[in-house]
Design a protein around this motif. Sequence first.
Motif, short mmCIF file in Angstrom:
data_model
loop_
_atom_site.label_atom_id
_atom_site.label_comp_id
_atom_site.label_asym_id
_atom_site.label_seq_id
_atom_site.Cartn_x
_atom_site.Cartn_y
_atom_site.Cartn_z
N ILE A 38 0.83 -1.21 0.00
CA ILE A 38 0.00 0.00 0.00
C ILE A 38 0.86 1.26 0.00
N THR A 39 2.14 1.13 -0.29
CA THR A 39 3.05 2.26 -0.35
C THR A 39 3.60 2.39 -1.77
N SER A 40 3.70 3.62 -2.24
CA SER A 40 4.21 3.86 -3.59
C SER A 40 4.81 5.25 -3.64
N CYS A 41 5.37 5.61 -4.78
CA CYS A 41 5.81 6.97 -4.99
C CYS A 41 5.33 7.42 -6.36
N SER A 42 4.95 8.68 -6.46
CA SER A 42 4.54 9.28 -7.72
C SER A 42 5.65 10.20 -8.21
N VAL A 43 6.06 10.00 -9.44
CA VAL A 43 7.07 10.86 -10.06
C VAL A 43 6.36 11.73 -11.08
N LEU A 44 6.53 13.04 -10.96
CA LEU A 44 5.95 14.00 -11.89
C LEU A 44 7.04 14.46 -12.85
N TRP A 45 6.74 14.36 -14.15
CA TRP A 45 7.72 14.63 -15.19
C TRP A 45 7.35 15.87 -15.98
N LEU A 46 8.39 16.59 -16.43
CA LEU A 46 8.21 17.70 -17.35
C LEU A 46 8.62 17.22 -18.74
N ASN A 47 7.70 17.27 -19.70
CA ASN A 47 7.92 16.71 -21.03
C ASN A 47 7.91 17.82 -22.09
N THR A 52 -4.59 16.26 -6.24
CA THR A 52 -5.27 15.56 -5.15
C THR A 52 -4.39 14.40 -4.69
N THR A 53 -4.48 14.09 -3.41
CA THR A 53 -3.69 13.01 -2.82
C THR A 53 -4.39 12.58 -1.54
N GLY A 54 -3.66 11.91 -0.66
CA GLY A 54 -4.21 11.48 0.63
C GLY A 54 -3.14 10.83 1.46
N CYS A 55 -3.38 10.70 2.75
CA CYS A 55 -2.42 10.02 3.61
C CYS A 55 -3.08 8.95 4.47
N LEU A 56 -4.43 8.90 4.47
CA LEU A 56 -5.14 7.96 5.33
C LEU A 56 -5.77 6.81 4.56
N THR A 57 -6.13 7.05 3.30
CA THR A 57 -6.85 6.05 2.53
C THR A 57 -6.64 6.30 1.05
N ALA A 94 -9.88 3.44 9.94
CA ALA A 94 -9.18 2.33 10.58
C ALA A 94 -8.47 1.45 9.57
N ASP A 95 -9.03 1.34 8.37
CA ASP A 95 -8.45 0.52 7.31
C ASP A 95 -8.33 1.37 6.06
N PRO A 96 -7.11 1.56 5.50
CA PRO A 96 -6.96 2.42 4.33
C PRO A 96 -7.74 1.93 3.12
N MET A 97 -8.07 0.65 3.08
CA MET A 97 -8.82 0.11 1.95
C MET A 97 -10.33 0.21 2.16
N GLN A 98 -10.75 0.73 3.31
CA GLN A 98 -12.17 0.92 3.59
C GLN A 98 -12.40 2.32 4.13
N PRO A 99 -12.41 3.33 3.27
CA PRO A 99 -12.63 4.71 3.71
C PRO A 99 -14.05 4.89 4.24
N PRO A 100 -14.29 5.94 4.99
CA PRO A 100 -15.64 6.17 5.52
C PRO A 100 -16.65 6.38 4.40
N PRO A 101 -17.93 6.15 4.67
CA PRO A 101 -18.96 6.44 3.67
C PRO A 101 -19.00 7.94 3.37
N ILE A 102 -19.39 8.29 2.19
CA ILE A 102 -19.39 9.70 1.79
C ILE A 102 -20.81 10.20 1.59
N ALA A 103 -21.00 11.50 1.82
CA ALA A 103 -22.33 12.11 1.74
C ALA A 103 -22.81 12.17 0.29
N GLU A 104 -24.13 12.16 0.11
CA GLU A 104 -24.69 12.36 -1.23
C GLU A 104 -24.58 13.82 -1.65
#
Length: 582
Positions: A204-213, A370-375, A447-457
């Motif tokens: 569940i860990t990765s790195c994102s590389v942003l490139w200038l092309n 956009t990113t995140g640290c919890l889920t 509690a579980d990064p693969m199970q984020p909280p429910p979201i509002a409509e």
Amino acid sequence: MDEGGTPLLPDSLIYQIFLSLGPADVLAAGLVCRRWQAVSRDEFLWREQFYRYYQVARDVPRHPAATSWYEEFRRLYDTVPCVEVQTLKEHTDQVLHLSFSHSGYQFASCSKDCTVKIWSNDLTISLLHSADMRPYNWSYTQFSQFNQDDSLLLASGVFLGPHNSSSDNFALLSRVRNKPYDVFGCWLTETSLISGNLHRIGDITSCSVLWLNNAFQVRARVPPAAAPSLAWCPPAVSHPQDVESENVNVVKRLFKIQNLNASTIRTVMVADCSRFDSPDLLLDASGPPGRVFDLGSDSEDEAAGLGPGPAPARTKEGLRRFLDGLLDGRAQSQLSEHALETRVAELLAQGRTKPPEHSMADARKLLIFTTGCLTYSPHQIGIKQILPHQMTTAGPVLGEGRGSDAFFDALDHVIDVHGHIIGMGLSPDNRYLYVNSRAWPSGSVVADPMQPPPIAEEIDLLVFDLKTMREVKRALRAHRAYTPNDECFFIFLDVSRDFVASGAEDRHGYIWDRHYNICLAKLRHQDVVNSVVFSPQEQELLLTASDDATIKAWRSPRTVRIHQAPRPRPHPFLSWFASQRR
């Protein structure tokens, strides 16, 4: 009494009567006589009409550019693009995104039918060009953006595998790897674009590389399942390239950023800081800052349980104690496998993260994503300054010159919206960031990064000032979404000088006034509205794109009247004179 002996009502009584009428009745009564007309234009009368009709909070002042309450009422009533004038049905599947050229003369559309279409924006919109991306093994097109001088068009889509080239009226200049596909990509300068790539480090860990092309060179070796961005060139601009010669790799690594808990960087965009000091509309940002904080504070070290001393030394020592205790059996970890991986990744990053080079005052452009640290669901907005020397592909590439203690780049600011981000857009002056978010329940804990909280409509439209890095306390709510976290998709919004618009899953587009914080119009489709866009030169024209496979053009009542007004017929003498000259 008037000259005929008829009793006259005093103006104060007429004013009280007019207060009980609606706006249309007041205008109709003003046509009776000059006295009534004078009362019907009274400023206090229209101030009351304005607050009552539009249900604006009384503590909200009049728009700073308004000349009178009557004119302000007419502006909101008459200049909002809410009249459907044309429906475009050339797409055969869901239309996902719309983008205008900066001149406003053209716009592009992307669709699940795997085409990028370019349209001419005239009184009657017409199709100029259609590029089918299926010969390149694309699944569909999802995003497009014109560069600053409108000479190039970036198109992004989902790529399935190796491609066969084809020829088009618009020349294909370059192919750029972009992973994951919802990074979208964006222009940094007129000839260079930003893309992303994802590298897995753990489960569940990765790195994102942003490139200038460089847009005029071809990116080497696009692997299967990557999502490419393409740069297109109109026929009038000649930049010949061999699409098959994919061995020239003109790229520069901008940033390498760590991702935790299965999160990734998505939705990359660039804001121009040089425009902040001349805002189109200055929103009230008074009060304490909210949901915005700087990274790199002491709280991170305290949370890691590390003592005083230099940060790298504290990190290495804390990591050594933590891991040695587990390996030797002296400590029993109460953490799950995912939580343990996140813990180790955080400790490693603290000693291998390069701090920001300069203060935000030195930055001319900001990279926003956009990113995140919890889920895995995107619940944070990352902001990273781009300095002038980073805006060119010249110089060190592929991380050259970076030491082992500078493995990751630190973010300058992070905005946590405590919900799932489903859309972002910049104001025309680039100062304000508008964010579509579906909130998590109050007090929810991941509690579980693969199970984020429910979201509002309900979708909250939040506003952030990028100059002060503070939230503007003006959340807008009128539109809705229904899909759960794992099916949630991006809804593109757009901002003009005075208005902000967004699509929704309830088959409508919505328009709000930026100053008064009120919903002005609902624009109906037959299915989900995915994208909305104002003409950059004429905010009284709005386009909406929907899953019903149509694009609709909307104009304001004022412009509809102007376009439909009968042209004056020439005088008979002038017609005769013109015929004699032929």
